[in-house]
Scaffold this motif. Structure first.
Motif, PDB file in Angstrom:
ATOM      1  N   TRP A 100       0.827  -1.204   0.000  1.00 28.89           N
ATOM      2  CA  TRP A 100       0.000   0.000   0.000  1.00 28.89           C
ATOM      3  C   TRP A 100       0.861   1.254   0.000  1.00 28.89           C
ATOM      4  O   TRP A 100       0.594   2.212  -0.728  1.00 28.89           O
ATOM      5  N   THR A 103       2.247   1.767  -3.387  1.00 24.11           N
ATOM      6  CA  THR A 103       1.218   2.213  -4.321  1.00 24.11           C
ATOM      7  C   THR A 103       1.031   3.721  -4.269  1.00 24.11           C
ATOM      8  O   THR A 103       0.845   4.376  -5.303  1.00 24.11           O
ATOM      9  N   ASN A 146      -5.194   2.050 -12.466  1.00 21.35           N
ATOM     10  CA  ASN A 146      -4.795   0.848 -11.737  1.00 21.35           C
ATOM     11  C   ASN A 146      -4.253   1.189 -10.353  1.00 21.35           C
ATOM     12  O   ASN A 146      -4.602   0.549  -9.356  1.00 21.35           O
ATOM     13  N   MET A 150      -5.707   0.099  -6.605  1.00 20.46           N
ATOM     14  CA  MET A 150      -4.902  -0.596  -5.619  1.00 20.46           C
ATOM     15  C   MET A 150      -4.761   0.213  -4.337  1.00 20.46           C
ATOM     16  O   MET A 150      -4.728  -0.334  -3.228  1.00 20.46           O
ATOM     17  N   GLU A 153      -8.213  -0.349  -2.518  1.00 22.33           N
ATOM     18  CA  GLU A 153      -8.444  -1.711  -2.060  1.00 22.33           C
ATOM     19  C   GLU A 153      -7.441  -2.124  -0.988  1.00 22.33           C
ATOM     20  O   GLU A 153      -7.812  -2.735   0.027  1.00 22.33           O
ATOM     21  N   LEU A 154      -6.159  -1.803  -1.182  1.00 22.42           N
ATOM     22  CA  LEU A 154      -5.146  -2.153  -0.179  1.00 22.42           C
ATOM     23  C   LEU A 154      -5.330  -1.332   1.084  1.00 22.42           C
ATOM     24  O   LEU A 154      -5.143  -1.831   2.201  1.00 22.42           O
ATOM     25  N   THR A 202       1.566  -1.463  -9.568  1.00 27.27           N
ATOM     26  CA  THR A 202       1.146  -2.364  -8.500  1.00 27.27           C
ATOM     27  C   THR A 202       0.216  -3.416  -9.067  1.00 27.27           C
ATOM     28  O   THR A 202      -0.724  -3.102  -9.804  1.00 27.27           O
ATOM     29  N   ASP A 204      -2.477  -6.518  -9.009  1.00 27.19           N
ATOM     30  CA  ASP A 204      -3.548  -7.295  -8.392  1.00 27.19           C
ATOM     31  C   ASP A 204      -3.428  -8.709  -8.939  1.00 27.19           C
ATOM     32  O   ASP A 204      -3.592  -8.936 -10.145  1.00 27.19           O
ATOM     33  N   GLU A 205      -3.129  -9.663  -8.054  1.00 21.92           N
ATOM     34  CA  GLU A 205      -2.855 -11.035  -8.503  1.00 21.92           C
ATOM     35  C   GLU A 205      -4.043 -11.672  -9.217  1.00 21.92           C
ATOM     36  O   GLU A 205      -3.877 -12.649  -9.955  1.00 21.92           O
ATOM     37  N   LYS A 221     -13.683  -1.926 -12.751  1.00 25.47           N
ATOM     38  CA  LYS A 221     -13.092  -2.222 -11.443  1.00 25.47           C
ATOM     39  C   LYS A 221     -12.837  -0.940 -10.662  1.00 25.47           C
ATOM     40  O   LYS A 221     -13.058  -0.877  -9.443  1.00 25.47           O
ATOM     41  N   SER A 225     -14.476   0.363  -7.024  1.00 29.06           N
ATOM     42  CA  SER A 225     -13.665   0.788  -5.881  1.00 29.06           C
ATOM     43  C   SER A 225     -14.060   2.185  -5.423  1.00 29.06           C
ATOM     44  O   SER A 225     -14.161   2.455  -4.219  1.00 29.06           O
TER      45      SER A 225
END
Length: 252
Positions: A100, A103, A146, A150, A153-154, A202, A204-205, A221, A225
């Motif tokens: 985080w 990011t 992106n 991240m 979300e993180l 960063t 996202d898997e 996405k 968020s």
């Protein structure tokens, strides 16, 4: 503080640029992750202030002025990447928390990169450039979106109490650029396989950045968020967000 205020508000800085030159003398042997993180924010803030000041001046930017600010961007990106590497490797941090922090640094670089690409397009015509400026702007918009995803979300996973930081993620301009590109080139597959090898972002898997067309999935996405933090926004941001959603519903 002035540079950080400008970075988060988007308003031009009020501090004289010569005073900001002192940042070059900041120590680099920082021994605590918080100091490294604050240093990243500061360097991003200085770059952001430079870019905002250049874009808000009355006189048209010359090629030499653009080259100068782009050189500052490259130097700052290199420095931020190296400090991010320290956050990931030198301190015994929770992996999600470290990710985080990193990011936030990358998001700052992407914010400046987006405006620098817009500035470049105002200085150079497509005939003078070796690549398509609008395509470069699209990639920067995707990278910015992106990082915004991240960051939200993180942040909600590891530091939900820090919503005052998370709330500043609203890449409306980048989302609009992506949606306009989809509208003009609906069948053009774009993904991060086309980025330079050394470009950092960063990951996202659960998201495939390297195959297919990632434009629409990233937009959807990101809006999902942003829905989680919009309660923290003033009315003017909510109105702008509604405008982005309206465009998204028309295009996708």
């Amino acid at each position: 503080m002035d540079s950080l205020s400008s970075y988060y508000s988007g308003l031009p800085p009020t501090m004289h640029r010569d005073f900001c030159e002192t940042y070059k003398n900041l120590p680099t042997d920082l021994d605590h992750h918080s100091l490294v993180y604050l240093s990243i924010q500061f360097h991003n803030g200085i770059l952001w202030g430079d870019v905002i000041a250049e874009m808000n001046k009355i006189r048209v930017t010359t090629q030499s002025e653009y080259d100068s600010i782009f050189e500052r961007f490259v130097d700052t990106q290199r420095l931020v990447n190296s400090l991010n590497h320290r956050l990931l490797t030198e301190f015994n941090l929770d992996p999600i928390y470290a990710k985080w922090l990193v990011t936030e640094g990358r998001l700052g670089i992407r914010k400046s990169a987006l405006l620098i690409n817009i500035l470049r397009d105002s200085v150079m015509s497509s005939e003078d450039s070796l690549d398509d400026p609008s395509y470069s702007l699209l990639l920067q918009s995707l990278l910015l979106v992106n990082e915004s995803i991240m960051k939200i979300e993180l942040g909600l996973r590891c530091k939900p109490a820090c919503l005052w930081v998370i709330r500043n993620s609203y890449p409306f301009q980048a989302l609009t650029i992506i949606l306009k590109h989809i509208q003009q080139h609906p069948n053009q597959g774009v993904n991060f396989r086309m980025l330079p090898v050394d470009e950092e972002y960063t990951v996202d898997e659960l998201f495939d950045y390297l195959n297919g067309d990632i434009r629409a999935p990233l937009v959807r996405k990101c809006i999902q968020s942003l829905e989680k933090i919009k309660i923290l926004w003033p009315a003017v941001l909510l109105t702008r967000f509604d405008g982005v959603i309206k465009v998204k519903n028309e295009v996708l």
